[in-house]
Each structure stands twice: as structure tokens, then as C-alpha cells.
Design a protein around this motif. Structure first.
Motif, PDB file in Angstrom:
ATOM      1  N   TYR A  23       0.844  -1.182   0.000  1.00  0.00           N
ATOM      2  CA  TYR A  23       0.000   0.000   0.000  1.00  0.00           C
ATOM      3  C   TYR A  23       0.884   1.238   0.000  1.00  0.00           C
ATOM      4  CZ  TYR A  23      -3.283  -3.549   1.373  1.00  0.00           C
ATOM      5  OH  TYR A  23      -4.033  -4.695   1.393  1.00  0.00           O
ATOM      6  N   TYR A  24       0.466   2.262  -0.712  1.00  0.00           N
ATOM      7  CA  TYR A  24       1.202   3.524  -0.788  1.00  0.00           C
ATOM      8  C   TYR A  24       0.278   4.663  -0.367  1.00  0.00           C
ATOM      9  CZ  TYR A  24       4.709   0.992  -3.463  1.00  0.00           C
ATOM     10  OH  TYR A  24       5.667   0.104  -3.856  1.00  0.00           O
ATOM     11  N   TYR A  25       0.812   5.551   0.473  1.00  0.00           N
ATOM     12  CA  TYR A  25       0.048   6.706   0.943  1.00  0.00           C
ATOM     13  C   TYR A  25       0.885   7.961   0.744  1.00  0.00           C
ATOM     14  CZ  TYR A  25      -2.832   3.153   3.072  1.00  0.00           C
ATOM     15  OH  TYR A  25      -3.638   2.064   3.259  1.00  0.00           O
ATOM     16  N   TRP A  26       0.234   9.027   0.309  1.00  0.00           N
ATOM     17  CA  TRP A  26       0.878  10.324   0.123  1.00  0.00           C
ATOM     18  C   TRP A  26       0.344  11.269   1.193  1.00  0.00           C
ATOM     19  CZ3 TRP A  26       4.806  12.746  -1.797  1.00  0.00           C
ATOM     20  CH2 TRP A  26       4.769  14.133  -1.928  1.00  0.00           C
ATOM     21  N   TYR A  27       1.279  11.865   1.947  1.00  0.00           N
ATOM     22  CA  TYR A  27       0.935  12.870   2.948  1.00  0.00           C
ATOM     23  C   TYR A  27       1.401  14.204   2.387  1.00  0.00           C
ATOM     24  CZ  TYR A  27       0.207   8.954   6.110  1.00  0.00           C
ATOM     25  OH  TYR A  27      -0.254   7.796   6.692  1.00  0.00           O
ATOM     26  N   GLY A  28       0.459  15.055   2.032  1.00  0.00           N
ATOM     27  CA  GLY A  28       0.781  16.320   1.396  1.00  0.00           C
ATOM     28  C   GLY A  28       1.128  17.415   2.378  1.00  0.00           C
ATOM     29  N   PRO A  29       1.664  18.517   1.874  1.00  0.00           N
ATOM     30  CA  PRO A  29       2.048  19.629   2.734  1.00  0.00           C
ATOM     31  C   PRO A  29       0.867  20.288   3.442  1.00  0.00           C
ATOM     32  CG  PRO A  29       2.312  20.224   0.435  1.00  0.00           C
ATOM     33  CD  PRO A  29       1.972  18.769   0.479  1.00  0.00           C
ATOM     34  N   ASP A  30      -0.337  20.049   2.952  1.00  0.00           N
ATOM     35  CA  ASP A  30      -1.528  20.610   3.582  1.00  0.00           C
ATOM     36  C   ASP A  30      -2.093  19.707   4.669  1.00  0.00           C
ATOM     37  OD1 ASP A  30      -2.459  18.533   2.039  1.00  0.00           O
ATOM     38  OD2 ASP A  30      -4.005  19.708   1.006  1.00  0.00           O
ATOM     39  N   GLY A  31      -1.405  18.583   4.952  1.00  0.00           N
ATOM     40  CA  GLY A  31      -1.861  17.664   5.989  1.00  0.00           C
ATOM     41  C   GLY A  31      -2.762  16.557   5.478  1.00  0.00           C
ATOM     42  N   SER A  32      -3.019  16.543   4.181  1.00  0.00           N
ATOM     43  CA  SER A  32      -3.897  15.515   3.624  1.00  0.00           C
ATOM     44  C   SER A  32      -3.190  14.162   3.557  1.00  0.00           C
ATOM     45  CB  SER A  32      -4.343  15.926   2.219  1.00  0.00           C
ATOM     46  OG  SER A  32      -3.215  16.034   1.364  1.00  0.00           O
ATOM     47  N   ARG A  33      -3.983  13.104   3.581  1.00  0.00           N
ATOM     48  CA  ARG A  33      -3.480  11.737   3.423  1.00  0.00           C
ATOM     49  C   ARG A  33      -4.300  11.089   2.317  1.00  0.00           C
ATOM     50  NH1 ARG A  33      -5.282   6.613   5.839  1.00  0.00           N
ATOM     51  NH2 ARG A  33      -3.572   5.139   5.687  1.00  0.00           N
ATOM     52  N   VAL A  34      -3.601  10.622   1.258  1.00  0.00           N
ATOM     53  CA  VAL A  34      -4.290  10.052   0.109  1.00  0.00           C
ATOM     54  C   VAL A  34      -3.724   8.664  -0.175  1.00  0.00           C
ATOM     55  CG1 VAL A  34      -4.801  10.353  -2.341  1.00  0.00           C
ATOM     56  CG2 VAL A  34      -4.585  12.357  -0.874  1.00  0.00           C
ATOM     57  N   ASP A  35      -4.600   7.689  -0.342  1.00  0.00           N
ATOM     58  CA  ASP A  35      -4.180   6.352  -0.753  1.00  0.00           C
ATOM     59  C   ASP A  35      -3.870   6.417  -2.248  1.00  0.00           C
ATOM     60  OD1 ASP A  35      -3.917   3.696  -1.540  1.00  0.00           O
ATOM     61  OD2 ASP A  35      -5.651   3.012  -0.398  1.00  0.00           O
ATOM     62  N   VAL A  36      -2.586   6.265  -2.614  1.00  0.00           N
ATOM     63  CA  VAL A  36      -2.174   6.357  -4.021  1.00  0.00           C
ATOM     64  C   VAL A  36      -1.744   4.990  -4.553  1.00  0.00           C
ATOM     65  CG1 VAL A  36      -1.554   8.799  -3.912  1.00  0.00           C
ATOM     66  CG2 VAL A  36       0.169   7.074  -3.349  1.00  0.00           C
ATOM     67  N   THR A  37      -2.147   3.926  -3.893  1.00  0.00           N
ATOM     68  CA  THR A  37      -1.776   2.573  -4.282  1.00  0.00           C
ATOM     69  C   THR A  37      -2.093   2.297  -5.744  1.00  0.00           C
ATOM     70  OG1 THR A  37      -2.181   1.853  -2.007  1.00  0.00           O
ATOM     71  CG2 THR A  37      -2.065   0.131  -3.700  1.00  0.00           C
ATOM     72  N   ALA A  38      -3.214   2.774  -6.215  1.00  0.00           N
ATOM     73  CA  ALA A  38      -3.649   2.496  -7.589  1.00  0.00           C
ATOM     74  C   ALA A  38      -2.742   3.110  -8.653  1.00  0.00           C
ATOM     75  CB  ALA A  38      -5.081   3.001  -7.787  1.00  0.00           C
ATOM     76  N   TYR A  39      -1.884   4.059  -8.273  1.00  0.00           N
ATOM     77  CA  TYR A  39      -1.030   4.736  -9.256  1.00  0.00           C
ATOM     78  C   TYR A  39       0.240   3.973  -9.601  1.00  0.00           C
ATOM     79  CZ  TYR A  39      -4.007   8.784  -8.484  1.00  0.00           C
ATOM     80  OH  TYR A  39      -5.081   9.631  -8.390  1.00  0.00           O
ATOM     81  N   GLY A  40       0.502   2.859  -8.967  1.00  0.00           N
ATOM     82  CA  GLY A  40       1.698   2.085  -9.293  1.00  0.00           C
ATOM     83  C   GLY A  40       1.971   1.012  -8.267  1.00  0.00           C
ATOM     84  N   ASP A  41       2.730   0.003  -8.686  1.00  0.00           N
ATOM     85  CA  ASP A  41       3.006  -1.091  -7.769  1.00  0.00           C
ATOM     86  C   ASP A  41       4.450  -1.123  -7.289  1.00  0.00           C
ATOM     87  OD1 ASP A  41       4.136  -1.857 -10.143  1.00  0.00           O
ATOM     88  OD2 ASP A  41       3.123  -3.794 -10.271  1.00  0.00           O
ATOM     89  N   THR A  42       5.220  -0.055  -7.594  1.00  0.00           N
ATOM     90  CA  THR A  42       6.597   0.034  -7.088  1.00  0.00           C
ATOM     91  C   THR A  42       6.834   1.432  -6.533  1.00  0.00           C
ATOM     92  OG1 THR A  42       7.552   0.812  -9.173  1.00  0.00           O
ATOM     93  CG2 THR A  42       7.441  -1.588  -8.844  1.00  0.00           C
ATOM     94  N   ALA A  43       7.783   1.523  -5.606  1.00  0.00           N
ATOM     95  CA  ALA A  43       8.140   2.836  -5.059  1.00  0.00           C
ATOM     96  C   ALA A  43       8.691   3.742  -6.153  1.00  0.00           C
ATOM     97  CB  ALA A  43       9.152   2.670  -3.930  1.00  0.00           C
ATOM     98  N   ILE A  44       9.447   3.171  -7.088  1.00  0.00           N
ATOM     99  CA  ILE A  44      10.015   3.969  -8.183  1.00  0.00           C
ATOM    100  C   ILE A  44       8.913   4.623  -9.007  1.00  0.00           C
ATOM    101  CG2 ILE A  44      11.328   3.829 -10.340  1.00  0.00           C
ATOM    102  CD1 ILE A  44      13.069   3.724  -7.844  1.00  0.00           C
ATOM    103  N   ALA A  45       7.848   3.898  -9.280  1.00  0.00           N
ATOM    104  CA  ALA A  45       6.728   4.471 -10.037  1.00  0.00           C
ATOM    105  C   ALA A  45       6.151   5.680  -9.308  1.00  0.00           C
ATOM    106  CB  ALA A  45       5.643   3.423 -10.278  1.00  0.00           C
TER     107      ALA A  45
END
Length: 85
Positions: A23-45
Motif C-alpha cells: 500500500y502507498y500513501y501520500w501525505y501532502g504539505p496541507d496535511g492531507s493523506r491520500v491512498d495512491v496505491t492504484a497509481y503504481g506497484d513500485t516505489a520507483i513508479a
């Protein structure tokens, strides 16, 4: 003077029965937390995706739950200049 904003990409690998889930999660500078798992299956992606939007990798860290061996967490700390309008 350059001002920066910071973001955090977290890769979580956890046991799901006999298999592992990623699972991949993006924590933005505004404090948001978004599940970005669907955007790729590797950390490099994921790093390439945010890099295309101006983010630069600052550091990476690993945290492994060694008590049960059921979770790995990788944290990718990123920064980019604040855009002035």
C-alpha cells in the motif's frame, strides 16, 4: 530566499494471511493523506510520478516490525520549492 514545502510517501507492506499486501500513501504539505496505491506497484513508479510534479527526494527510512515480522514501512521524505503566484 527559497521556501520549501514537504511531502511524505509511505510504502507499507503487511501480511495478509499467507500473502503480502503493498500500500502507498501520500501525505501532502496541507496535511492531507491520500491512498495512491492504484497509481503504481513500485516505489520507483510513485517517486517518478511526484518527481514529475517538482518533488525531490530528501531521505528514505525503513521501519520493520521485527516482533511479529508482519509489517514493513518505508518512508520517502520529499521537498519542492513553494510556488509563488
Amino acid at each position: 530566499m527559497v521556501k520549501w514545502e514537504y511531502g511524505l510517501l509511505v510504502r507499507r507492506r503487511q501480511a495478509e494471511g499467507q500473502a503480502w499486501g503493498l500500500y502507498y500513501y501520500w501525505y501532502g504539505p496541507d496535511g492531507s493523506r491520500v491512498d495512491v496505491t492504484a497509481y503504481g506497484d513500485t516505489a520507483i513508479a510513485h517517486l517518478n510520478r511526484v518527481g514529475a510534479d517538482g518533488w525531490e527526494l530528501v531521505s528514505a527510512a525503513e521501519d520493520v516490525n521485527n516482533l511479529q515480522g508482519t509489517t514493513e514501512v518505508f518512508r520517502y521524505h520529499l521537498k519542492r520549492p513553494i510556488r509563488v503566484s
